[in-house]
Design a protein around this motif. Sequence first.
Motif, PDB file in Angstrom:
ATOM      1  N   ASP A  28       0.811  -1.217   0.000  1.00  0.00           N
ATOM      2  CA  ASP A  28       0.000   0.000   0.000  1.00  0.00           C
ATOM      3  C   ASP A  28       0.846   1.270   0.000  1.00  0.00           C
ATOM      4  O   ASP A  28       0.316   2.364  -0.176  1.00  0.00           O
ATOM      5  CB  ASP A  28      -0.928   0.027   1.227  1.00  0.00           C
ATOM      6  CG  ASP A  28      -2.077  -0.959   1.108  1.00  0.00           C
ATOM      7  OD1 ASP A  28      -2.371  -1.436  -0.014  1.00  0.00           O
ATOM      8  OD2 ASP A  28      -2.691  -1.281   2.156  1.00  0.00           O
ATOM      9  N   SER A  29       2.139   1.140   0.195  1.00  0.00           N
ATOM     10  CA  SER A  29       3.009   2.318   0.325  1.00  0.00           C
ATOM     11  C   SER A  29       3.434   2.889  -1.022  1.00  0.00           C
ATOM     12  O   SER A  29       3.475   2.191  -2.031  1.00  0.00           O
ATOM     13  CB  SER A  29       4.265   1.954   1.126  1.00  0.00           C
ATOM     14  OG  SER A  29       5.154   1.182   0.329  1.00  0.00           O
ATOM     15  N   ASP A  30       3.769   4.178  -0.998  1.00  0.00           N
ATOM     16  CA  ASP A  30       4.333   4.814  -2.193  1.00  0.00           C
ATOM     17  C   ASP A  30       5.705   4.231  -2.530  1.00  0.00           C
ATOM     18  O   ASP A  30       6.124   4.258  -3.681  1.00  0.00           O
ATOM     19  CB  ASP A  30       4.437   6.329  -2.001  1.00  0.00           C
ATOM     20  CG  ASP A  30       3.077   7.007  -2.074  1.00  0.00           C
ATOM     21  OD1 ASP A  30       2.126   6.422  -2.632  1.00  0.00           O
ATOM     22  OD2 ASP A  30       2.958   8.133  -1.551  1.00  0.00           O
ATOM     23  N   ASP A  36      10.043   0.528  -9.802  1.00  0.00           N
ATOM     24  CA  ASP A  36       9.891  -0.342 -10.968  1.00  0.00           C
ATOM     25  C   ASP A  36      10.792  -1.570 -10.841  1.00  0.00           C
ATOM     26  O   ASP A  36      10.374  -2.688 -11.087  1.00  0.00           O
ATOM     27  CB  ASP A  36      10.225   0.449 -12.232  1.00  0.00           C
ATOM     28  CG  ASP A  36       9.951  -0.337 -13.503  1.00  0.00           C
ATOM     29  OD1 ASP A  36       8.989  -1.145 -13.527  1.00  0.00           O
ATOM     30  OD2 ASP A  36      10.689  -0.142 -14.485  1.00  0.00           O
ATOM     31  N   TRP A  37      12.054  -1.340 -10.429  1.00  0.00           N
ATOM     32  CA  TRP A  37      13.030  -2.427 -10.244  1.00  0.00           C
ATOM     33  C   TRP A  37      13.247  -2.611  -8.751  1.00  0.00           C
ATOM     34  O   TRP A  37      13.824  -1.750  -8.092  1.00  0.00           O
ATOM     35  CB  TRP A  37      14.351  -2.095 -10.932  1.00  0.00           C
ATOM     36  CG  TRP A  37      14.278  -2.212 -12.424  1.00  0.00           C
ATOM     37  CD1 TRP A  37      13.862  -1.256 -13.306  1.00  0.00           C
ATOM     38  CD2 TRP A  37      14.617  -3.355 -13.197  1.00  0.00           C
ATOM     39  NE1 TRP A  37      13.933  -1.748 -14.574  1.00  0.00           N
ATOM     40  CE2 TRP A  37      14.389  -3.034 -14.550  1.00  0.00           C
ATOM     41  CE3 TRP A  37      15.100  -4.631 -12.882  1.00  0.00           C
ATOM     42  CZ2 TRP A  37      14.622  -3.924 -15.582  1.00  0.00           C
ATOM     43  CZ3 TRP A  37      15.329  -5.523 -13.909  1.00  0.00           C
ATOM     44  CH2 TRP A  37      15.096  -5.174 -15.245  1.00  0.00           C
ATOM     45  N   GLY A  61       3.517  -6.285 -12.660  1.00  0.00           N
ATOM     46  CA  GLY A  61       4.422  -5.818 -13.703  1.00  0.00           C
ATOM     47  C   GLY A  61       5.724  -5.226 -13.195  1.00  0.00           C
ATOM     48  O   GLY A  61       6.467  -4.603 -13.963  1.00  0.00           O
ATOM     49  N   LYS A  62       6.023  -5.421 -11.922  1.00  0.00           N
ATOM     50  CA  LYS A  62       7.298  -4.940 -11.373  1.00  0.00           C
ATOM     51  C   LYS A  62       8.425  -5.858 -11.841  1.00  0.00           C
ATOM     52  O   LYS A  62       8.219  -7.047 -12.084  1.00  0.00           O
ATOM     53  CB  LYS A  62       7.261  -4.942  -9.842  1.00  0.00           C
ATOM     54  CG  LYS A  62       6.163  -4.111  -9.234  1.00  0.00           C
ATOM     55  CD  LYS A  62       6.414  -2.638  -9.352  1.00  0.00           C
ATOM     56  CE  LYS A  62       5.356  -1.851  -8.586  1.00  0.00           C
ATOM     57  NZ  LYS A  62       5.533  -0.411  -8.710  1.00  0.00           N
ATOM     58  N   VAL A 114      15.658  -1.505  -2.621  1.00  0.00           N
ATOM     59  CA  VAL A 114      16.208  -2.746  -2.090  1.00  0.00           C
ATOM     60  C   VAL A 114      15.481  -3.072  -0.789  1.00  0.00           C
ATOM     61  O   VAL A 114      15.450  -2.255   0.130  1.00  0.00           O
ATOM     62  CB  VAL A 114      17.729  -2.640  -1.801  1.00  0.00           C
ATOM     63  CG1 VAL A 114      18.251  -3.933  -1.161  1.00  0.00           C
ATOM     64  CG2 VAL A 114      18.500  -2.319  -3.059  1.00  0.00           C
ATOM     65  N   MET A 115      14.899  -4.266  -0.737  1.00  0.00           N
ATOM     66  CA  MET A 115      14.340  -4.787   0.511  1.00  0.00           C
ATOM     67  C   MET A 115      15.503  -5.433   1.248  1.00  0.00           C
ATOM     68  O   MET A 115      16.075  -6.407   0.773  1.00  0.00           O
ATOM     69  CB  MET A 115      13.245  -5.809   0.206  1.00  0.00           C
ATOM     70  CG  MET A 115      12.040  -5.197  -0.482  1.00  0.00           C
ATOM     71  SD  MET A 115      10.899  -6.432  -1.173  1.00  0.00           S
ATOM     72  CE  MET A 115      10.523  -7.449   0.234  1.00  0.00           C
TER      73      MET A 115
END
Length: 187
Positions: A28-30, A36-37, A61-62, A114-115
């Motif tokens: 839900d976050s911006d 995109d990547w 589509g990410k 990056v997560m």
Amino acid sequence: MFRKEVLARRKEIYCADTDAKIIEQFLDSDLYKNADWIMAYVSFGTEIYTHDFIKKALADGKHIVVPICNIEDHTVTLSELINFPEDLEEGHYGILEVRAECMRIVDPKKIDLVMVPGCAFSPSGHRMGFGGGYYDRFLETVSDDCITVALIREDFIFDKIPMEEHDKSVQFMVTEKCVNCCPIQEA
């Protein structure tokens, strides 16, 4: 000692519903909507469960990029993930990694977000990882405008955590309650 205690506690209180809330907050976050990547880790053990997130992001589509760990020099190579989980097999440490025939190498400078996994974090975004230094080294290679975000349970945010000089902090944390911008400070 602190890392060992945190990992033991994570096993004790693991809750799939909490992970789902964290992922929902992130989706839900911006941060997610504007990326995109995205470099995502494929969760293992008691890490925040990312498998459903990866499926959803691919459906949205990410471009999802996952790490391949090189245990010889503790570096990370990136590969775009197209088919989840079909493109993966068990790799180092029992973590799912991209199969050799499915590798699609990606330049770290291409990543928007990056997560960053970790055992524990401080409110200011300081991170204690798992001890291998993979992400600390990797984060040196991304572009300056790449966003770093931790998905973390509220129970694993501590006022102070042990850090070393090379440890990298994150800019944002997503918990089951909210998305926080971290006021990065000196370790």
